[in-house]
Design an enzyme around this catalytic site. Structure first.
Site, PDB file in Angstrom:
ATOM      1  CD  GLU A  31     -10.330   1.309  -6.593  1.00 40.99           C
ATOM      2  OE1 GLU A  31     -10.578   1.936  -5.546  1.00 40.99           O
ATOM      3  OE2 GLU A  31     -11.149   0.570  -7.144  1.00 40.99           O
TER       4      GLU A  31
HETATM    5  C1  LIG Z   1      -1.113   7.327  -2.736  1.00 44.55           C
HETATM    6  C2  LIG Z   1      -2.340   6.681  -2.213  1.00 44.55           C
HETATM    7  C3  LIG Z   1      -3.586   7.089  -2.665  1.00 44.55           C
HETATM    8  C4  LIG Z   1      -4.739   6.506  -2.151  1.00 44.55           C
HETATM    9  N1  LIG Z   1      -5.966   6.975  -2.543  1.00 44.55           N
HETATM   10  C5  LIG Z   1      -7.080   6.536  -1.891  1.00 44.55           C
HETATM   11  C6  LIG Z   1      -8.345   7.154  -2.119  1.00 44.55           C
HETATM   12  O1  LIG Z   1      -8.482   8.059  -2.945  1.00 44.55           O
HETATM   13  N2  LIG Z   1      -9.414   6.725  -1.412  1.00 44.55           N
HETATM   14  C7  LIG Z   1      -9.305   5.715  -0.496  1.00 44.55           C
HETATM   15  O2  LIG Z   1     -10.319   5.389   0.128  1.00 44.55           O
HETATM   16  N3  LIG Z   1      -8.121   5.112  -0.263  1.00 44.55           N
HETATM   17  C8  LIG Z   1      -7.008   5.499  -0.923  1.00 44.55           C
HETATM   18  N4  LIG Z   1      -5.795   4.920  -0.669  1.00 44.55           N
HETATM   19  C9  LIG Z   1      -5.725   3.827   0.288  1.00 44.55           C
HETATM   20  C10 LIG Z   1      -5.465   2.472  -0.361  1.00 44.55           C
HETATM   21  O3  LIG Z   1      -6.603   2.057  -1.066  1.00 44.55           O
HETATM   22  C11 LIG Z   1      -5.037   1.513   0.752  1.00 44.55           C
HETATM   23  O4  LIG Z   1      -3.722   1.900   1.112  1.00 44.55           O
HETATM   24  C12 LIG Z   1      -5.073   0.073   0.333  1.00 44.55           C
HETATM   25  O5  LIG Z   1      -6.394  -0.361   0.144  1.00 44.55           O
HETATM   26  C13 LIG Z   1      -4.404  -0.851   1.360  1.00 44.55           C
HETATM   27  O6  LIG Z   1      -4.824  -0.594   2.654  1.00 44.55           O
HETATM   28  P1  LIG Z   1      -3.738  -0.317   3.806  1.00 44.55           P
HETATM   29  O7  LIG Z   1      -2.800   0.683   3.300  1.00 44.55           O
HETATM   30  O8  LIG Z   1      -4.451  -0.043   5.049  1.00 44.55           O
HETATM   31  O9  LIG Z   1      -2.934  -1.670   3.939  1.00 44.55           O
HETATM   32  P2  LIG Z   1      -3.344  -2.967   4.755  1.00 44.55           P
HETATM   33  O10 LIG Z   1      -4.724  -3.372   4.425  1.00 44.55           O
HETATM   34  O11 LIG Z   1      -2.987  -2.805   6.169  1.00 44.55           O
HETATM   35  O12 LIG Z   1      -2.345  -4.017   4.093  1.00 44.55           O
HETATM   36  C14 LIG Z   1      -0.946  -4.050   4.390  1.00 44.55           C
HETATM   37  C15 LIG Z   1      -0.365  -5.287   3.709  1.00 44.55           C
HETATM   38  O13 LIG Z   1      -1.010  -6.465   4.195  1.00 44.55           O
HETATM   39  C16 LIG Z   1      -1.625  -7.187   3.141  1.00 44.55           C
HETATM   40  N5  LIG Z   1      -2.897  -7.717   3.615  1.00 44.55           N
HETATM   41  C17 LIG Z   1      -3.968  -7.008   4.033  1.00 44.55           C
HETATM   42  N6  LIG Z   1      -4.966  -7.833   4.387  1.00 44.55           N
HETATM   43  C18 LIG Z   1      -4.518  -9.083   4.203  1.00 44.55           C
HETATM   44  C19 LIG Z   1      -5.079 -10.376   4.401  1.00 44.55           C
HETATM   45  N7  LIG Z   1      -6.316 -10.539   4.821  1.00 44.55           N
HETATM   46  N8  LIG Z   1      -4.324 -11.452   4.099  1.00 44.55           N
HETATM   47  C20 LIG Z   1      -3.068 -11.323   3.633  1.00 44.55           C
HETATM   48  N9  LIG Z   1      -2.483 -10.119   3.429  1.00 44.55           N
HETATM   49  C21 LIG Z   1      -3.194  -9.020   3.706  1.00 44.55           C
HETATM   50  C22 LIG Z   1      -1.799  -6.171   2.019  1.00 44.55           C
HETATM   51  O14 LIG Z   1      -1.835  -6.799   0.760  1.00 44.55           O
HETATM   52  C23 LIG Z   1      -0.581  -5.288   2.196  1.00 44.55           C
HETATM   53  O15 LIG Z   1       0.520  -5.879   1.558  1.00 44.55           O
HETATM   54  C24 LIG Z   1      -4.640   5.469  -1.197  1.00 44.55           C
HETATM   55  C25 LIG Z   1      -3.377   5.040  -0.768  1.00 44.55           C
HETATM   56  C26 LIG Z   1      -2.242   5.640  -1.244  1.00 44.55           C
HETATM   57  C27 LIG Z   1      -0.908   5.199  -0.710  1.00 44.55           C
END
Ligand SMILES: Cc1cc2nc3c(=O)[nH]c(=O)nc-3n(C[C@H](O)[C@H](O)[C@H](O)COP(=O)(O)OP(=O)(O)OC[C@H]3O[C@@H](n4cnc5c(N)ncnc54)[C@H](O)[C@@H]3O)c2cc1C
Length: 558
Positions: A367
């Site tokens: 979220e």
């Molecule tokens: C157990 C679990 C359940 C989930 N359930 C759902 C679900 O039901 N539905 C759904 O749609 N998603 C779900 N997710 C996905 C979750 O919402 C995403 O993992 C989350 O939004 C982060 O995206 P990402 O993992 O691609 O990380 P990324 O966006 O790649 O981020 C990686 C790191 O980089 C940082 N970062 C990213 N962008 C920037 C920026 N512009 N500037 C500085 N730092 C940045 C982030 O804070 C993080 O520390 C789930 C994930 C998990 C692990």
């Protein structure tokens, strides 16, 4: 509308059910097997059983029409039991969100009524392998299927990643690019071309099912396009962030307290160096009390935001972000400290705090990650700073100075110091153009969250003193304890804003050597240092309250 009585009864029914069906041993087994207890999730969501979903379905579609405050209360309680199971329930709420905010009346009637009457489980499919925090990078597509010049349906292609309930949901809302832009669709289980992977082997919330979804030419009729108009997907996703982030904030709060509620009794009976750990200040004032203080600061902000959402002030995305950021960071820290508080026992599975720590860790990621929250908070409040020519937080501070005049014991004067210092940090960042450094922007986001929560907590303490808290508000602490907690947090917030604010502006070259002393005075650093007086006595008092060493009557007299 849910009355206080109905809410209490629902929470009690849920707690009784969990006590019987999810004792620690069962939770440990499921966690070790990495298994989602589908029967339990179904039981919780079935209308003729626990029917938790009914709480958030509007009354016109067969639910109870609970508001943000109700949802916060229920989410905190669910998280206290198990965050994986809580996530399964949350996923249906999230999954139906695009429908609640953006669907046509017929679509709402169809899907929300089915959730209420059939206990339909939903999943929310937004994240993709290459689109996480940045949903704009979405690659899934929904191509129009046209017959006789009319759009009769869509063909969806693409994949979704880490979808909660992905492998168990009866239906899923899916975000995909149409020719008109990102849009939400409802796809039902069993649709040809729609499949899911094996559940992920995760660090925590192992009782929740998380799976990747795959779509190959999945056909849906045009009436599955939520709202019937293409290109509304990101707006619909944004529209509920305040609300949904509040739910995850409540998860952080519940899990953090669940850990502390194991550490506190443990430390009463664990004897080291001839006395219980609960009598050792170096233990309680590091591992227990500061975590209680931070969690209660987050609670104050959550409750205030929930009340404002329910009063119709809009979706309050920034406030939702502050609530989520503070509560999930505080919950994670509290769980980590609880492992430490139990020593070697804390590091074993049997004592549960290590499971809670693994579970709560997700709340800082899903979220919206903590870093995205910092960015959201900072960008929004930066606009307020600019629009008011730097007056925004000075004006907020003045309100707390007025509160201090009527309620001198709730730490409002110290919260005001934090807000004044924040205004000065932001102004210095503006003058020296420091927000070109993303690091400065994000660190300021954290300071904003602390300063605003300090204000919120002192306001909450003053409302409690006046007997004007929300009728469903948490009453774990009485007014004397809460004002002491508020003073403790305000001191932490003020010192943090001043010290870290100074570090970040000086670090980015915003203060020269010759300006340093004057800047520290402008920030109110000497006053913030003076405000630390009395901290140890207040920490002592909170510890005494937590360990039952202060009778209620003595507290009232204090
Ligand atoms: C157990 C679990 C359940 C989930 N359930 C759902 C679900 O039901 N539905 C759904 O749609 N998603 C779900 N997710 C996905 C979750 O919402 C995403 O993992 C989350 O939004 C982060 O995206 P990402 O993992 O691609 O990380 P990324 O966006 O790649 O981020 C990686 C790191 O980089 C940082 N970062 C990213 N962008 C920037 C920026 N512009 N500037 C500085 N730092 C940045 C982030 O804070 C993080 O520390 C789930 C994930 C998990 C692990």
């Amino acid at each position: 509308m849910i009355t206080k009585k109905t809410l209490k009864a629902s929470v009690k029914a849920f707690k009784d059910f969990a006590k019987k069906n999810l004792p620690d041993e069962k939770l440990q087994e499921l966690d070790a097997r990495d298994e989602c207890p589908l029967d339990i999730v179904r039981h919780m969501c079935s209308p003729d059983k626990l029917g938790i979903q009914l709480l958030f379905v509007p009354e016109e579609f067969g639910g109870f029409g609970g508001g943000a405050f109700d949802v916060y209360c229920v989410c905190e309680e669910m998280a206290r039991i198990d965050l994986g199971v809580a996530t399964a329930v949350l996923a249906t709420f999230l999954g139906s969100d695009p429908i609640t905010v953006g669907a046509t009346q017929e679509q709402k009637k169809l899907w929300l009524t089915r959730i209420a009457e059939e206990g339909l489980l939903f999943a929310y499919g937004a994240t993709e392998p290459n689109a996480g925090s940045d949903l704009g990078a979405l690659e899934s597509t929904a191509d129009r299927v046209v017959e006789d010049g009319k759009v009769v349906g869509y063909k969806i292609n693409g994949s979704k990643q880490w979808i909660s309930n992905g492998g168990i949901a009866d239906a899923c809302t899916v975000l995909a690019n149409t020719p008109g832009g990102p849009s939400w669709f409802v796809v039902e289980k069993g649709a040809p071309g729609f499949s899911h992977d094996e559940p992920e082997d995760k660090h925590g919330i192992r009782l929740s099912n998380t799976a990747a979804l795959s779509f190959t030419d999945v056909y849906v009729d045009a009436d599955r396009l939520i709202g019937g108009v293409e290109g509304q997907g990101l707006i619909q996703a944004q529209a509920v962030f305040g609300y949904t982030r509040l739910m995850v904030a409540a998860f952080g709060l519940g899990a953090g307290w669940a850990a502390l509620d194991r550490a506190i009794p443990y430390s009463r009976t664990r004897i080291q160096a001839g006395a219980p750990l609960s009598e050792k200040q170096g233990y309680t004032h590091k591992l227990i009390v500061p975590n209680v203080v931070r969690l209660e600061a987050a609670r104050a902000y959550i409750e205030e935001t929930a009340e404002r959402i329910d009063a119709g002030e809009g979706s309050l995305n920034t406030e939702g972000a502050i609530a989520k950021y503070m509560a999930t960071e505080a919950g994670d820290r509290a769980a980590d400290a609880s492992i430490q508080a139990l020593g070697g026992y804390g590091y074993t599975h049997e004592y549960m705090v290590e499971k809670i720590k693994r579970d709560v860790r997700i709340t800082r990621i899903y979220e919206g990650t903590s870093e995205i929250m910092e960015m959201t908070i900072s960008r929004d409040r930066w606009q307020s700073h600019l629009k008011t020519r730097g007056r925004h937080y000075h004006e907020q501070a003045q309100k707390f100075e007025a509160l201090h005049a009527s309620h001198p014991s709730v730490g409002a004067d110290i919260a005001a110091l934090a807000l004044h210092a924040l205004a000065e940090v932001m102004e210095r960042a503006r003058v020296a153009r420091l927000t070109r450094h993303q690091h400065v922007l994000l660190r300021v986001g954290e300071l904003i969250a602390y300063a605003e929560c300090a204000g919120s907590l002192s306001r909450r303490a003053s409302l409690m003193l006046q007997g004007r808290l929300h009728e469903k508000a948490n009453q774990r602490f009485d007014a004397t304890a809460l004002e002491t907690i508020a003073r403790c947090f305000a001191r932490e917030a003020a010192l943090k804003v001043a010290a870290e604010g100074l570090q970040v502006v000086a670090g980015a070259g915003g203060v020269t050597d010759s300006e340093m002393a004057a800047f520290q005075t402008t920030m109110g650093l000497p006053a913030i240092h003076r405000a630390q007086a009395g901290l140890i006595a207040d920490l002592d008092y909170v510890a005494d309250v937590l360990y039952g060493r202060v009778a209620k009557s003595a507290r009232a007299a204090a």
